[in-house]
Design a protein around this motif. Structure first.
Motif, PDB file in Angstrom:
ATOM      1  N   ASP A  28       2.369   1.637  -3.578  1.00  0.00           N
ATOM      2  CA  ASP A  28       1.355   2.084  -4.519  1.00  0.00           C
ATOM      3  C   ASP A  28       0.978   3.541  -4.304  1.00  0.00           C
ATOM      4  N   ARG A  29       1.119   3.984  -3.070  1.00  0.00           N
ATOM      5  CA  ARG A  29       0.741   5.392  -2.775  1.00  0.00           C
ATOM      6  C   ARG A  29       1.795   6.359  -3.283  1.00  0.00           C
ATOM      7  N   PHE A  30       3.058   6.019  -3.230  1.00  0.00           N
ATOM      8  CA  PHE A  30       4.112   6.982  -3.551  1.00  0.00           C
ATOM      9  C   PHE A  30       4.807   6.724  -4.896  1.00  0.00           C
ATOM     10  N   ARG A  31       4.425   5.731  -5.695  1.00  0.00           N
ATOM     11  CA  ARG A  31       5.103   5.517  -6.978  1.00  0.00           C
ATOM     12  C   ARG A  31       4.615   6.542  -8.003  1.00  0.00           C
ATOM     13  N   ALA A  65       0.831  -1.205   0.000  1.00  0.00           N
ATOM     14  CA  ALA A  65       0.000   0.000   0.000  1.00  0.00           C
ATOM     15  C   ALA A  65       0.865   1.254   0.000  1.00  0.00           C
ATOM     16  N   VAL A  66       1.969   1.253   0.737  1.00  0.00           N
ATOM     17  CA  VAL A  66       2.865   2.415   0.749  1.00  0.00           C
ATOM     18  C   VAL A  66       3.523   2.606  -0.619  1.00  0.00           C
ATOM     19  N   ARG A  79       2.970   8.356 -11.301  1.00  0.00           N
ATOM     20  CA  ARG A  79       1.812   7.991 -12.093  1.00  0.00           C
ATOM     21  C   ARG A  79       2.106   8.022 -13.588  1.00  0.00           C
TER      22      ARG A  79
END
Length: 344
Positions: free
Chosen positions: A272-275, A269-270, A277
């Motif tokens: 996916d949140r900071f990669r 989850a971390v 776009r």
């Protein structure tokens, strides 16, 4: 004179009745005071509770040392009748201790009652009575462990049991408020002792039931031994097989599975949140162009009129490309329709 007699009778009737005599204490009588070994003596008793079971024994030393001085193997039992009386023959046997001897009658159940009658065993040694200032000597007559494990014990709670011991006083003096030592040992290890006082008095020749609580450390399992000691003498060693707390094992297994899965999900989850776009949409566009390039170019139907065609404007307004065309797949030259007029 004639009037005085009725007056005296009325006065006597008004006087309070004398108090009833208290119930007689149990008594024992013998048909003879002396007999040799192998003979018989008839024992008669009165004043006992109706329907009570009694024991009859011949004891030495006036039964100062309790039933340890009696010929227990040759004793007899009898039950009293509805009036509390009995009659029973008793074989004459030599007690383990010297005379003076007595015929001892005592209750087996309910409230303790006893009575003695002096008796002489012919040919049996006679010695002076021992001092009553002796010491108590406790022995174990029966033991058991009461209780069972529960759900909390299955999850590591301290195992508990109750040690129930029937203790008899084999000495010549009463044991008042005896102090026992309760020990628990795991496997071949030495027991750890704990002082356990017991409130009560065990008279010489009598018995008592002693109940002591036993508790092991939390999470304990395996082969344990419960020991009871009085003074320097170990009275008993009772084995105790404590089952393994399988609930604790199940908890650790679930913990080893759930915690790594939870950490993995949190880490994903971390990420996916900071990669970024932008990098994620580029491959999608490239795949769309490749799929469009592989699609064969559609041909214009011959019966289609020019009015039905819509040409894209230079500025991109007024109509888009056909859905089966992409800008890279458009033909370089468009074939003229025979029905369309040429330029000026």
């Amino acid at each position: 004179m004639l009037l005085l007699v009725p007056a005296l009778g009325l006065l006597l009737a008004l006087l309070p009745a004398p108090p009833a005599r208290a119930a007689d204490a149990p008594t024992v009588t013998l048909d003879r005071r002396k007999a040799g070994k192998g003979g018989r003596v008839t024992v008669t008793g009165t004043g006992w509770r109706p329907g009570t079971l009694l024991t009859l024994l011949i004891c030495g030393q006036n039964m100062i040392g309790g039933t340890n001085t009696c010929a227990n193997a040759d004793g007899r039992t009898v039950t009293t009748d509805t009036k509390g009386a009995f009659r029973r023959e008793l074989p004459v046997a030599e007690p383990p201790k010297p005379c003076p001897c007595v015929v001892h009658v005592a209750t087996v159940t309910e409230e303790a009652e006893a009575a003695d009658a002096a008796f002489t065993v012919a040919g049996h040694p006679v010695e002076p009575l021992p001092s009553r200032g002796g010491e108590e000597r406790l022995g174990v007559l029966g033991t058991r462990l009461d209780g069972a494990g529960g759900v909390l014990t299955w999850f590591g709670a301290p195992p508990k049991r109750r040690l129930v011991v029937t203790v008899g006083n084999l000495g010549s003096a009463p044991a008042k408020d005896p102090v026992f030592h309760l020990g628990t040992a795991h496997g071949v290890l030495a027991p750890s002792w704990e002082e356990r006082p017991w409130r009560g008095t065990i008279a010489a020749g009598q018995r008592a039931r002693v109940a002591l609580d036993v508790e092991l450390p939390a999470g304990a399992y395996g082969d344990y031994t419960v020991s009871l000691k009085y003074g320097d003498k170990v009275l008993l060693a009772e084995p105790w097989d404590v089952s393994r707390p399988w609930g604790v094992t199940l908890f650790w297994i679930l913990l080893c599975v759930v915690v790594p899965v939870g950490l993995y999900r949190a880490g994903m989850a971390v990420v996916d949140r900071f990669r970024p776009r932008t990098g994620s949409t580029a491959p999608v566009r490239r795949r769309a162009r490749t799929a469009a390039a592989r699609t064969p170019a559609a041909r214009t139907p011959a019966n289609r009129t020019p009015a039905a065609r819509t040409e894209p404007s230079a500025s991109g307004e007024g109509g888009g490309t056909l859905p089966w065309f992409t800008p890279d797949a458009m033909p370089a030259t468009r074939r003229e329709d025979p029905g369309e007029p040429g330029p000026g």
